[in-house]
Design a protein around this motif. Structure first.
Motif, PDB file in Angstrom:
ATOM      1  N   HIS A 147       0.833  -1.199   0.000  1.00 48.77           N
ATOM      2  CA  HIS A 147       0.000   0.000   0.000  1.00 48.77           C
ATOM      3  C   HIS A 147       0.869   1.250   0.000  1.00 48.77           C
ATOM      4  N   ARG A 148       0.529   2.167  -0.867  1.00 53.61           N
ATOM      5  CA  ARG A 148       1.192   3.466  -0.916  1.00 53.61           C
ATOM      6  C   ARG A 148       0.225   4.523  -0.392  1.00 53.61           C
ATOM      7  N   PRO A 149       0.619   5.372   0.544  1.00 56.18           N
ATOM      8  CA  PRO A 149       2.003   5.681   0.952  1.00 56.18           C
ATOM      9  C   PRO A 149       2.478   4.934   2.191  1.00 56.18           C
ATOM     10  N   GLN A 150       1.712   4.004   2.727  1.00 59.57           N
ATOM     11  CA  GLN A 150       2.087   3.383   3.997  1.00 59.57           C
ATOM     12  C   GLN A 150       3.365   2.561   3.913  1.00 59.57           C
ATOM     13  N   GLU A 159       3.128  -1.236  -9.885  1.00 55.61           N
ATOM     14  CA  GLU A 159       1.990  -0.820 -10.702  1.00 55.61           C
ATOM     15  C   GLU A 159       0.798  -0.599  -9.785  1.00 55.61           C
ATOM     16  N   ASP A 160       0.056   0.470 -10.004  1.00 55.96           N
ATOM     17  CA  ASP A 160      -1.145   0.727  -9.226  1.00 55.96           C
ATOM     18  C   ASP A 160      -2.253  -0.250  -9.631  1.00 55.96           C
ATOM     19  N   LEU A 161      -2.941  -0.795  -8.641  1.00 58.20           N
ATOM     20  CA  LEU A 161      -4.052  -1.699  -8.903  1.00 58.20           C
ATOM     21  C   LEU A 161      -5.399  -1.101  -8.516  1.00 58.20           C
ATOM     22  N   HIS A 162      -5.429  -0.406  -7.373  1.00 55.89           N
ATOM     23  CA  HIS A 162      -6.728   0.072  -6.886  1.00 55.89           C
ATOM     24  C   HIS A 162      -6.499   1.200  -5.889  1.00 55.89           C
ATOM     25  N   THR A 163      -7.202   2.303  -6.078  1.00 62.95           N
ATOM     26  CA  THR A 163      -7.091   3.438  -5.166  1.00 62.95           C
ATOM     27  C   THR A 163      -8.443   3.675  -4.500  1.00 62.95           C
ATOM     28  N   GLU A 164      -8.420   3.913  -3.204  1.00 62.59           N
ATOM     29  CA  GLU A 164      -9.655   4.171  -2.481  1.00 62.59           C
ATOM     30  C   GLU A 164      -9.412   5.181  -1.370  1.00 62.59           C
ATOM     31  N   GLU A 165     -10.479   5.824  -0.957  1.00 65.99           N
ATOM     32  CA  GLU A 165     -10.397   6.781   0.138  1.00 65.99           C
ATOM     33  C   GLU A 165     -10.247   6.035   1.455  1.00 65.99           C
ATOM     34  N   GLN A 166      -9.751   6.734   2.460  1.00 63.99           N
ATOM     35  CA  GLN A 166      -9.589   6.140   3.772  1.00 63.99           C
ATOM     36  C   GLN A 166     -10.741   6.553   4.688  1.00 63.99           C
ATOM     37  N   VAL A 167     -11.035   5.681   5.639  1.00 55.25           N
ATOM     38  CA  VAL A 167     -12.070   5.945   6.632  1.00 55.25           C
ATOM     39  C   VAL A 167     -11.485   5.708   8.015  1.00 55.25           C
ATOM     40  N   VAL A 168     -12.128   6.243   9.025  1.00 54.64           N
ATOM     41  CA  VAL A 168     -11.761   5.921  10.396  1.00 54.64           C
ATOM     42  C   VAL A 168     -12.798   4.946  10.924  1.00 54.64           C
ATOM     43  N   PRO A 248      -5.987   9.492  -0.317  1.00 59.12           N
ATOM     44  CA  PRO A 248      -6.287   8.109  -0.714  1.00 59.12           C
ATOM     45  C   PRO A 248      -5.158   7.146  -0.367  1.00 59.12           C
ATOM     46  N   VAL A 249      -5.479   5.864  -0.418  1.00 57.00           N
ATOM     47  CA  VAL A 249      -4.482   4.804  -0.273  1.00 57.00           C
ATOM     48  C   VAL A 249      -4.571   3.941  -1.529  1.00 57.00           C
ATOM     49  N   THR A 250      -3.418   3.545  -2.048  1.00 57.32           N
ATOM     50  CA  THR A 250      -3.380   2.792  -3.303  1.00 57.32           C
ATOM     51  C   THR A 250      -2.756   1.423  -3.097  1.00 57.32           C
ATOM     52  N   LEU A 251      -3.480   0.391  -3.510  1.00 58.33           N
ATOM     53  CA  LEU A 251      -2.940  -0.965  -3.519  1.00 58.33           C
ATOM     54  C   LEU A 251      -2.079  -1.118  -4.767  1.00 58.33           C
ATOM     55  N   VAL A 252      -0.840  -1.592  -4.596  1.00 51.33           N
ATOM     56  CA  VAL A 252       0.066  -1.761  -5.731  1.00 51.33           C
ATOM     57  C   VAL A 252       0.594  -3.184  -5.767  1.00 51.33           C
ATOM     58  N   ILE A 253       0.981  -3.626  -6.943  1.00 47.84           N
ATOM     59  CA  ILE A 253       1.744  -4.860  -7.092  1.00 47.84           C
ATOM     60  C   ILE A 253       3.192  -4.440  -7.289  1.00 47.84           C
ATOM     61  N   VAL A 268       2.450  -9.257 -13.594  1.00 44.66           N
ATOM     62  CA  VAL A 268       2.150  -7.829 -13.462  1.00 44.66           C
ATOM     63  C   VAL A 268       1.165  -7.396 -14.545  1.00 44.66           C
ATOM     64  N   ARG A 269       1.398  -7.834 -15.780  1.00 44.97           N
ATOM     65  CA  ARG A 269       0.468  -7.484 -16.859  1.00 44.97           C
ATOM     66  C   ARG A 269      -0.938  -8.007 -16.578  1.00 44.97           C
ATOM     67  N   ALA A 270      -1.011  -9.261 -16.122  1.00 44.76           N
ATOM     68  CA  ALA A 270      -2.319  -9.843 -15.832  1.00 44.76           C
ATOM     69  C   ALA A 270      -2.997  -9.130 -14.672  1.00 44.76           C
ATOM     70  N   ALA A 271      -2.210  -8.742 -13.666  1.00 39.93           N
ATOM     71  CA  ALA A 271      -2.777  -8.070 -12.494  1.00 39.93           C
ATOM     72  C   ALA A 271      -3.366  -6.715 -12.872  1.00 39.93           C
ATOM     73  N   THR A 272      -2.625  -5.941 -13.648  1.00 40.77           N
ATOM     74  CA  THR A 272      -3.128  -4.624 -14.036  1.00 40.77           C
ATOM     75  C   THR A 272      -4.328  -4.751 -14.964  1.00 40.77           C
ATOM     76  N   SER A 273      -4.336  -5.760 -15.811  1.00 38.64           N
ATOM     77  CA  SER A 273      -5.474  -5.969 -16.708  1.00 38.64           C
ATOM     78  C   SER A 273      -6.702  -6.403 -15.922  1.00 38.64           C
ATOM     79  N   ALA A 274      -6.504  -7.321 -14.963  1.00 37.02           N
ATOM     80  CA  ALA A 274      -7.634  -7.853 -14.203  1.00 37.02           C
ATOM     81  C   ALA A 274      -8.268  -6.812 -13.302  1.00 37.02           C
ATOM     82  N   THR A 275      -7.491  -5.846 -12.854  1.00 37.55           N
ATOM     83  CA  THR A 275      -8.020  -4.839 -11.940  1.00 37.55           C
ATOM     84  C   THR A 275      -8.323  -3.518 -12.632  1.00 37.55           C
ATOM     85  N   HIS A 276      -8.148  -3.472 -13.963  1.00 37.69           N
ATOM     86  CA  HIS A 276      -8.474  -2.276 -14.755  1.00 37.69           C
ATOM     87  C   HIS A 276      -7.692  -1.064 -14.288  1.00 37.69           C
TER      88      HIS A 276
END
Length: 284
Positions: A147-150, A159-168, A248-253, A268-276
């Motif tokens: 996870h970036r930036p953690q 490669e970035d896979l998924h970005t989402e906002e953080q919650v408490v 935001p926090v981003t899940l990366v491979i 890596v190619r398959a991961a980025t393709s599968a997660t759009h």
């Protein structure tokens, strides 16, 4: 002037412990030969690496540089050995390191997408909360979900896979639970978790997995800032609120920057393709 890997290990132990006795115990050797070895290293390269007083040991600026470079060099040597051993295995495979519950529910489609590609090999999963990046650097794993930036991504490509906002996530009766949104300043002074992978200086209650953390929140022991996808599995007695200024926090491979593995590149190619995810370059 070249240094042997043994000498680099000696220096890294002292630099990380900042105590010759603890470093000697960690290395399984006596303290006097370790002290002599460090002095010899300093004489050979012609710089002072450590400042020593009767009370403490500290790194000089040159020592800080050598610590960074020595860690990288030792990781490279360890990775070379492990990759060589893996190359001799009868069945090729990839090792993916990930945090329990830290895949944003993308692991299943990611693995399914890779399995459908030509040349796919077996993928072994290794779970870790604190060593995923280190496992990739030293060859224990080929790839990791981080996870970036953690997480510290130094020495790795990603490669970035998924970005989402953080919650408490809060206990249901917490005063902040009555709000629709929360600011980071509102959490100042609240007991929060400290993961094994936390950067130096981060304080908090040590936790090792998300289920443990959620139970502690449920009991009113702490609050936690987490990716928004955690909302789908909150236990009774807990609530989540958006954080308006957390970012935001981003899940990366991630994989080793020096990797030339075709299997890693394919994954890596398959991961980025599968997660759009947007394509930003891949291992070659």
């Amino acid at each position: 002037m070249e240094l042997e890997t043994r000498e680099l290990r000696y220096f890294v132990a002292v630099a990380e412990e900042l105590h010759f006795g603890r470093a000697a115990h960690r290395l399984g050797i006596a303290q006097p030969p370790l002290s002599r070895a460090i002095r010899l290293i300093e004489r050979r390269i012609g710089v002072t690496l450590l400042e020593r007083t009767s009370r403490e040991v500290s790194l000089t600026p040159a020592g800080e540089v050598l610590l960074t470079e020595a860690r990288a060099a030792l990781n490279t040597v360890a990775a070379a050995v492990r990759h060589t051993q893996r190359a001799a295995e009868a069945t090729p495979r990839l090792v993916l390191a990930l945090k329990p519950g830290g895949d944003s529910d993308l692991l299943r489609p990611l693995l399914k997408g890779y399995a459908a590609t030509a040349g796919a090999v077996r993928v072994d999963l290794v779970f870790s909360t604190g060593e995923r990046a280190a496992m990739v650097r030293d060859g224990r794993a080929d790839l990791a979900l981080l996870h970036r930036p953690q997480n510290d991504l130094s020495g790795l490509d990603s490669e970035d896979l998924h970005t989402e906002e953080q919650v408490v996530v809060l206990p249901q009766g917490h005063p902040l639970a009555t709000r629709t949104t929360v600011a980071m300043a509102d959490l100042r002074g609240e007991p929060q978790p400290r993961w094994p992978e936390a950067r130096p200086g981060v304080t908090g209650h040590p936790v090792t997995d998300t289920d443990q953390l959620l139970q502690l929140i449920q009991l009113g022991r702490m609050v936690a800032v987490l990716p928004g996808s955690v909302r789908d599995r909150l236990p009774p007695g807990t609530v989540s609120r958006p954080i308006e200024d957390a970012g935001p926090v981003t899940l990366v491979i991630a994989w080793r920057r020096a990797s030339t593995s075709r299997q890693v590149a394919g994954f890596v190619r398959a991961a980025t393709s599968a997660t759009h995810a947007p394509h930003q370059g891949c291992a070659s």
